[in-house]
Design an enzyme around this catalytic site. Sequence first.
Site, PDB file in Angstrom:
ATOM      1  N   GLU A  74      -6.411 -77.587 -38.455  1.00  0.00           N
ATOM      2  CA  GLU A  74      -5.334 -77.531 -39.453  1.00  0.00           C
ATOM      3  C   GLU A  74      -4.788 -76.119 -39.502  1.00  0.00           C
ATOM      4  OE1 GLU A  74      -6.189 -79.696 -43.109  1.00  0.00           O
ATOM      5  OE2 GLU A  74      -4.938 -78.259 -44.181  1.00  0.00           O
ATOM      6  N   GLU A  81     -12.758 -80.166 -44.635  1.00  0.00           N
ATOM      7  CA  GLU A  81     -13.053 -79.134 -45.635  1.00  0.00           C
ATOM      8  C   GLU A  81     -14.039 -79.630 -46.677  1.00  0.00           C
ATOM      9  OE1 GLU A  81      -9.334 -77.549 -47.136  1.00  0.00           O
ATOM     10  OE2 GLU A  81      -8.797 -76.761 -45.165  1.00  0.00           O
TER      11      GLU A  81
HETATM   12  C1  GAL Z   1      -5.919 -77.765 -46.701  1.00  0.00           C
HETATM   13  C2  GAL Z   1      -6.310 -79.215 -46.857  1.00  0.00           C
HETATM   14  C3  GAL Z   1      -5.123 -80.132 -46.797  1.00  0.00           C
HETATM   15  C4  GAL Z   1      -4.016 -79.588 -47.653  1.00  0.00           C
HETATM   16  C5  GAL Z   1      -3.650 -78.218 -47.178  1.00  0.00           C
HETATM   17  C6  GAL Z   1      -2.478 -77.620 -47.916  1.00  0.00           C
HETATM   18  O1  GAL Z   1      -6.874 -76.928 -47.215  1.00  0.00           O
HETATM   19  O2  GAL Z   1      -7.197 -79.581 -45.846  1.00  0.00           O
HETATM   20  O3  GAL Z   1      -5.494 -81.413 -47.223  1.00  0.00           O
HETATM   21  O4  GAL Z   1      -4.463 -79.570 -48.953  1.00  0.00           O
HETATM   22  O5  GAL Z   1      -4.765 -77.387 -47.373  1.00  0.00           O
HETATM   23  O6  GAL Z   1      -2.273 -76.298 -47.541  1.00  0.00           O
END
Ligand code: GAL
Length: 835
Positions: A530, A423
């Site tokens: 993710e 990100e």
């Molecule tokens: C994402 C990020 C992670 C964590 C997650 C929590 O955007 O890549 O590191 O922060 O959100 O929801």
Amino acid sequence: MKTSSYLLFRYSCFVVISLLWFCGLGCKASERHLWDEGWRFSLRQDDKPQQSAFDDSAWRLLDLPHDWAIEGDFYAQNPSGANGGALPGGKGWYRKHLILHENDATSRYVLHFDGAYMNTSVFVNGTLVGTRPYGFISFSYDLTPYLDKQGDNVIAVKVDNSQQPNSRWYTGCGIYRHVYLSKSTDIRVAEWGVHAISKVKKGIGNLTLNTQIENPGGRSRRVTVRQKLWNKAHQVVAQTSKTCKVEAPGTTISQHMRVQKPQLWSLSSPYLYTITTEIIENGRVLDCDTITTGIRTVAFDVAKGFFLNGENIKINGVCLHGDLGCLGAAINEDALYRQLVMMKEMGVNAIRCSHNPPAPELLNLCDSMGLLVMDEAFDSWMQGKTAYDYSIYFKTWAERDLRDMVLRDRNHPSIILWSIGNEVLEQWNKTKNATVALENVNILLNNSRDKATLTQGDSLNLNAKLTQVLAAIVRRYDPTRLITAGCNEVSPDNNLFKSGALDVISFNYHQKKVKDVPQDFPGKSFIMTETVSALQTRGYYRMPSDSLYRWPTHKRPFTEPSFMCSSYDNCCAYWGSTHEQTWDIVKHTPYCSGQFIWTGFDYIGEPTPFNFPARSSYFGLIDLAGFPKDTYYMYQSEWTKKPVLHVFPHWNWIEGQTVDLWCYYNQADEVELFVNGKSQGVRRKSNEHEYHVAWRVTFEPGEVRVVARKNGKVVAEKTRRTAGAPHHIRLTPNRKVIKANGRSLSFVTVEVVDKDGNLCPWAENNILFSLTGNAKIAGVDNGSPFSLERFQTNERRAFFGKCLVVLQAGRTPSTIQLTAKSVDLAPQTIEIISE
Ligand code: GAL
């Protein structure tokens, strides 16, 4: 003044012995030793300890790996903030002596750090040898020019984590991974210098070995490089050698081997080979290097997703941060192994090292346990997410750090993908991140962006070009693996996608856009790097269970007086989804190679949706103490062949209260629920998009029972009983026998139970631990994300009936007795053997 000669001998002597397994493989010339023991440590601001004459005799003596932050207290004003775990930062010094009686003028001594957080400066006899800012990277220094080979040398290491916040999660502080000292001759295999590239065609393996040889001595040398491939039974299955001239400062040679019928590395049979590389001059082995690798094929298909050795496999992965709960960031193989075993038992087949290169032990375990890995380099590039994060160092260090990650890790068969970032804000052209408070970084990251910040048309802006540069660095050192990056901007105009440098398109979240991937990214393979970000507190259930809570509902501070999220799968970050929602998409989308769920375990820091006193995450499928939350069993029912029948919640409510009961099951057609023997109805997952069944019932004390049937025959039953008053403590160790090596751990689950042994699900008794025998308490926890009790002490309050105490063996074999006591509860004592 220097430490006493006894200590110098006990802790610092460089004893020349070869590692046993080197001997087993006939590879005897190298010496590489763990150098963790007997460091002096102090937290202090000044730089005087760099001087070799500095008196450190009053400092604490400890063994590495070490994390000083985990020893501290949670405090709202700690500069890391709740997102960093609200634990202390600061500057710490480590010192150790190296006594040499060396007659060989050509010998070289290299000190290797697997990782230290962060900004590490290493001094030898008062002289600065080098600094390394990135806290997740492995690095080493050739100490030789600074050493007195006939005397006492002082190694002083400054670790500076005082500038905070520099991370969006808890990082730990200190030399939190292993340290090694190696001795070699002046001609040697470079560190991470052997790259084994395997190809398999028609059952025959072809190995190319690219080997970098260093010859810093200046004189041209004629040497033979002999390389052998060893199977698990320590037999040589292939070998090759080449004689060549090596000019200073070194050269790289290539050799090839054929392996008839290689044993392939796979998830069910993670077969590992060992490769030894010897440098031989005039019949003498001068140096020997050993690597482990596996032979397998990996492919990402545009239409069908991921293939391992030709088999189509859905990547059922989780993201993991590096901390080990109450043990902090200090790496411990037993703790890591326990985590990975629990993940595997859930059905996980892949780990994403979010968002940084992991401890080498994680990769070794994934290699040997059969887990796939996505290895990730950075959480930020040039544009920062927090005031003092990696963006400060990116320009100077990114190329080196990225290179070193690839060099160190490229022989691991478990690694199937490199990620060059998570990100990163370079996805867009502009961001306003610098002005955002830390607790809202995540919200900013996940808000959809103004498309006007994306470059339209075919032109590539600087951020796209930077993506190309970083991907090219990775390809230079490992042309064999594909490259991706965790992207939460899913437009094809995202600079990273647009660069054309990513081999696999990846989304973080945005599960609803998965259906558009084939037309938005024609010809590209796809993975969800993710997903989910569901929020759950083990043991807490927010009813009605069919209401969905998408939190935080606005910018933080967002509060909710309980500081708890629901263990029904009905609470998630608003940029995420429930577990079932995303799994349903991944499962039914063949071109989606799989997903990495955020997260496998809770971790310290990022207590979304709350702020202090919450100080650790709610995202895990397993809480910080290692107790599974209920959804763990949903995945187990989907991802494994184990029979699963899991009914929840507990059965201790107020008489007459309406309670929702959920059940995860597999290998059955239907489940019937009985409350005190009365049927509450039969439920079936009626289509392939349903993952649980549920009943809404009125509570009455007694028992609930679920009965699973297949073809009308009962195949499983589970009962939950109303617990009576808390009566005694039950201790259950995960291992009854541990090694007397000073590091081995037993994780003891502590439960408050009624007289019949039923868990008391509301119990909050404070439990005190005491020990006899040669061991110590390494940590305590209960999985509460908002408890401000210390992790490193000898007592813990139960949280929804449970807590955890971790025992660490000493170095002398003994019978360890652990006693747990609490006011009003009968105590319990158990025995653990360390041998
Ligand atoms: C994402 C990020 C992670 C964590 C997650 C929590 O955007 O890549 O590191 O922060 O959100 O929801």
